[in-house]
Design an enzyme around this catalytic site. Structure first.
Site, PDB file in Angstrom:
ATOM      1  N   GLY A   1      40.416  37.658  48.878  1.00 39.56           N
ATOM      2  CA  GLY A   1      41.597  37.192  49.605  1.00 39.56           C
ATOM      3  C   GLY A   1      41.700  35.679  49.612  1.00 39.56           C
ATOM      4  O   GLY A   1      41.459  35.033  50.637  1.00 39.56           O
ATOM      5  N   GLU A  41      33.403  32.410  39.494  1.00 38.81           N
ATOM      6  CA  GLU A  41      34.592  33.193  39.131  1.00 38.81           C
ATOM      7  C   GLU A  41      35.085  32.871  37.726  1.00 38.81           C
ATOM      8  O   GLU A  41      35.567  33.743  37.009  1.00 38.81           O
ATOM      9  CB  GLU A  41      35.721  32.938  40.151  1.00 38.81           C
ATOM     10  CG  GLU A  41      36.960  33.765  39.863  1.00 38.81           C
ATOM     11  CD  GLU A  41      38.042  33.655  40.938  1.00 38.81           C
ATOM     12  OE1 GLU A  41      37.787  33.064  42.004  1.00 38.81           O
ATOM     13  OE2 GLU A  41      39.148  34.171  40.693  1.00 38.81           O
TER      14      GLU A  41
HETATM   15  C1  FAD Z   1      45.917  39.524  37.030  1.00 38.56           C
HETATM   16  C2  FAD Z   1      45.756  38.654  38.250  1.00 38.56           C
HETATM   17  C3  FAD Z   1      44.832  38.998  39.215  1.00 38.56           C
HETATM   18  C4  FAD Z   1      44.697  38.208  40.351  1.00 38.56           C
HETATM   19  N1  FAD Z   1      43.785  38.572  41.314  1.00 38.56           N
HETATM   20  C5  FAD Z   1      43.657  37.824  42.423  1.00 38.56           C
HETATM   21  C6  FAD Z   1      42.772  38.219  43.456  1.00 38.56           C
HETATM   22  O1  FAD Z   1      42.105  39.249  43.373  1.00 38.56           O
HETATM   23  N2  FAD Z   1      42.681  37.454  44.563  1.00 38.56           N
HETATM   24  C7  FAD Z   1      43.397  36.302  44.702  1.00 38.56           C
HETATM   25  O2  FAD Z   1      43.237  35.644  45.726  1.00 38.56           O
HETATM   26  N3  FAD Z   1      44.270  35.918  43.754  1.00 38.56           N
HETATM   27  C8  FAD Z   1      44.405  36.641  42.613  1.00 38.56           C
HETATM   28  N4  FAD Z   1      45.309  36.254  41.641  1.00 38.56           N
HETATM   29  C9  FAD Z   1      46.154  35.085  41.883  1.00 38.56           C
HETATM   30  C10 FAD Z   1      45.826  33.885  41.027  1.00 38.56           C
HETATM   31  O3  FAD Z   1      44.618  33.289  41.369  1.00 38.56           O
HETATM   32  C11 FAD Z   1      47.011  32.926  41.172  1.00 38.56           C
HETATM   33  O4  FAD Z   1      48.123  33.571  40.584  1.00 38.56           O
HETATM   34  C12 FAD Z   1      46.777  31.603  40.500  1.00 38.56           C
HETATM   35  O5  FAD Z   1      45.836  30.847  41.222  1.00 38.56           O
HETATM   36  C13 FAD Z   1      48.077  30.796  40.348  1.00 38.56           C
HETATM   37  O6  FAD Z   1      48.734  30.697  41.573  1.00 38.56           O
HETATM   38  P1  FAD Z   1      50.303  31.058  41.717  1.00 38.56           P
HETATM   39  O7  FAD Z   1      50.512  32.416  41.153  1.00 38.56           O
HETATM   40  O8  FAD Z   1      50.683  30.815  43.139  1.00 38.56           O
HETATM   41  O9  FAD Z   1      51.036  30.038  40.757  1.00 38.56           O
HETATM   42  P2  FAD Z   1      51.470  28.548  41.115  1.00 38.56           P
HETATM   43  O10 FAD Z   1      50.409  27.872  41.871  1.00 38.56           O
HETATM   44  O11 FAD Z   1      52.832  28.595  41.699  1.00 38.56           O
HETATM   45  O12 FAD Z   1      51.548  27.924  39.679  1.00 38.56           O
HETATM   46  C14 FAD Z   1      52.561  28.282  38.730  1.00 38.56           C
HETATM   47  C15 FAD Z   1      52.423  27.374  37.529  1.00 38.56           C
HETATM   48  O13 FAD Z   1      52.749  26.032  37.930  1.00 38.56           O
HETATM   49  C16 FAD Z   1      51.919  25.104  37.246  1.00 38.56           C
HETATM   50  N5  FAD Z   1      51.125  24.315  38.222  1.00 38.56           N
HETATM   51  C17 FAD Z   1      50.907  24.592  39.513  1.00 38.56           C
HETATM   52  N6  FAD Z   1      50.159  23.634  40.080  1.00 38.56           N
HETATM   53  C18 FAD Z   1      49.881  22.735  39.121  1.00 38.56           C
HETATM   54  C19 FAD Z   1      49.150  21.508  39.068  1.00 38.56           C
HETATM   55  N7  FAD Z   1      48.510  21.022  40.138  1.00 38.56           N
HETATM   56  N8  FAD Z   1      49.066  20.848  37.893  1.00 38.56           N
HETATM   57  C20 FAD Z   1      49.692  21.314  36.793  1.00 38.56           C
HETATM   58  N9  FAD Z   1      50.422  22.458  36.770  1.00 38.56           N
HETATM   59  C21 FAD Z   1      50.515  23.150  37.911  1.00 38.56           C
HETATM   60  C22 FAD Z   1      51.025  25.909  36.321  1.00 38.56           C
HETATM   61  O14 FAD Z   1      51.601  25.979  35.042  1.00 38.56           O
HETATM   62  C23 FAD Z   1      51.021  27.295  36.944  1.00 38.56           C
HETATM   63  O15 FAD Z   1      50.789  28.293  35.976  1.00 38.56           O
HETATM   64  C24 FAD Z   1      45.478  37.038  40.502  1.00 38.56           C
HETATM   65  C25 FAD Z   1      46.414  36.701  39.519  1.00 38.56           C
HETATM   66  C26 FAD Z   1      46.563  37.501  38.410  1.00 38.56           C
HETATM   67  C27 FAD Z   1      47.579  37.105  37.370  1.00 38.56           C
END
Ligand code: FAD
Length: 366
Positions: A124, A241
């Site tokens: 989480g 991780e």
């Molecule tokens: C298959 C899968 C399994 C997952 N499982 C888990 C889980 O079990 N537990 C959990 O907690 N999370 C999980 N996640 C979530 C995952 O860790 C997040 O999706 C990831 O950290 C990205 O966060 P976001 O989706 O909010 O994208 P955002 O933070 O909104 O980012 C979107 C895009 O914006 C750009 N971006 C954002 N910030 C920056 C920056 N500082 N510099 C440059 N570019 C940037 C990047 O291109 C990024 O790809 C999972 C995700 C997937 C796809």
């Protein structure tokens, strides 16, 4: 087969085990198995053989092995496309986090349950407004008599619908600096106030979820480490991780299929290039494991491994596109599995752009 360096009986034992289960039809090898292939009986068999929590002290149900030895096991499991999702997160990062920071009582309570595959964890961390910017989490833990109550919403939580426990990163204090005032907790998934809602991904599979925590009580001893020290601790956890072979081998079963294809339409150069890249990535995995064995938290190395490994995983798919016939790339094929899972490769566990920043910052250091 591409991975041929056999370093001893541990690797052989895992190969024998996965071959037996596969030949008995108890699993079908698949891409991305560490997220998408769940079989508690398989995890229990690994646990019975001392292969979960294998680097932990024996007093906590571990086998006191090294991380390099663990790497041999995890590589073989992924290579076989085996059903390992039940225990993967707990074994990879929650156990090690509790071992590094948890109180002795928490270690005694949780670690043996993970090692026996009785306790299954979900992670989480992410929230609707906190993914890449993880320090923006809003889930709040308020002190109450005997513990805390947690209120908030987590998203993309893989395996939450099957987990017995959740790791939760929550804010315990509102500070001017968002990296301060965070804390980590272990929460029972059957606690009153938890609601798990499925999120079906584009392949039609249900592995991740949204999890609502509505004033969920957590006893005091379920705090991991020090209150307010959550950011430092979670950053360390991210190296567990990101730094494993699952960041390289999610599409390995597809690579095996490419190489076994009777009408292999690839040049020697193309084959040589992909195999050489795999060899380099395996070396990086080994480097991370060695650093973990030295008690370090190799953040930059793990970020580098994940960035390069995810590119490799996707390039295997592109290779398959030209190497396999249209029939072998149909619905339900390894190719389709890999392709549909691939958008998540470079997002989960830290988006590629964010990893680039981590790597660049290291280079900027004197
Ligand atoms: C298959 C899968 C399994 C997952 N499982 C888990 C889980 O079990 N537990 C959990 O907690 N999370 C999980 N996640 C979530 C995952 O860790 C997040 O999706 C990831 O950290 C990205 O966060 P976001 O989706 O909010 O994208 P955002 O933070 O909104 O980012 C979107 C895009 O914006 C750009 N971006 C954002 N910030 C920056 C920056 N500082 N510099 C440059 N570019 C940037 C990047 O291109 C990024 O790809 C999972 C995700 C997937 C796809």
């Amino acid at each position: 087969m591409v991975i041929t360096q056999v370093s001893g009986t541990l690797r052989d034992d895992v190969r024998d085990l996965t071959r037996r289960w596969r030949d008995e039809g108890r699993f079908v090898p698949r891409c991305d198995s560490w997220v998408r292939s769940f079989d508690l009986a398989f995890s229990k068999e690994l646990a019975d053989r001392g292969l979960i929590g294998m680097t932990w002290p024996t007093e906590f149900g571990g086998a006191a092995r090294t991380n390099v030895e663990r790497l041999e096991v995890t590589e073989e499991l992924l290579r076989a496309g085996a059903p390992v999702a039940a225990h993967w997160i707990a074994d990879r990062q929650i156990g090690p986090a509790i071992l590094r920071h948890g109180s002795r009582a928490l270690q005694q309570e949780i670690l043996p349950g993970i090692a026996s595959a009785d306790y299954l964890f979900c992670l989480g961390m992410s929230e609707p407004e906190a993914g890449s910017d993880l320090a923006s989490v809003r889930t709040f833990a308020t002190r109450v008599d005997g513990g805390w109550t947690i209120k908030g919403r987590k998203i993309w939580t893989s395996g939450a619908h099957r987990a017995t426990h959740a790791y939760v990163l929550a804010r315990t204090e509102r500070c001017e600096k968002k990296h301060k005032g965070l804390s980590e907790f272990v929460v029972d998934m059957d606690s009153p106030g938890i609601e798990v809602s499925p999120i079906v991904d584009m392949s039609g599979e249900h592995h991740f979820n949204e999890v609502l925590f509505d004033n969920v009580f957590v006893p005091s001893h379920r705090l991991i480490g020090t209150e307010g020290n959550g950011w430092r601790q979670v950053v360390e956890q991210l190296s567990f991780e990101r730094g494993g072979p699952e960041r390289v081998l999610s599409t390995y079963p597809l690579l095996v299929e490419i190489l076994a294809s009777p009408e292999l339409g690839l040049s020697r150069e193309e084959l040589g290039r992909i195999v050489a890249r795999l060899a380099v990535l395996r070396r990086l995995c080994r480097l991370v494991a060695q650093e973990l064995d030295r008690g370090c938290a190799p953040m930059q190395e793990a970020a580098t491994l994940k960035l390069l490994g995810n590119t490799f995983e996707r390039d295997v798919i592109e290779l398959a596109r030209s190497a396999l016939s249209a029939r072998d790339r149909g619905l339900g094929s390894s190719f389709a599995q890999a392709l549909l899972a691939s958008p998540g490769f470079s997002i989960r566990g830290g988006a590629a752009d964010v990893l680039l920043s981590i790597i660049a910052k290291q280079e900027a250091q004197p």
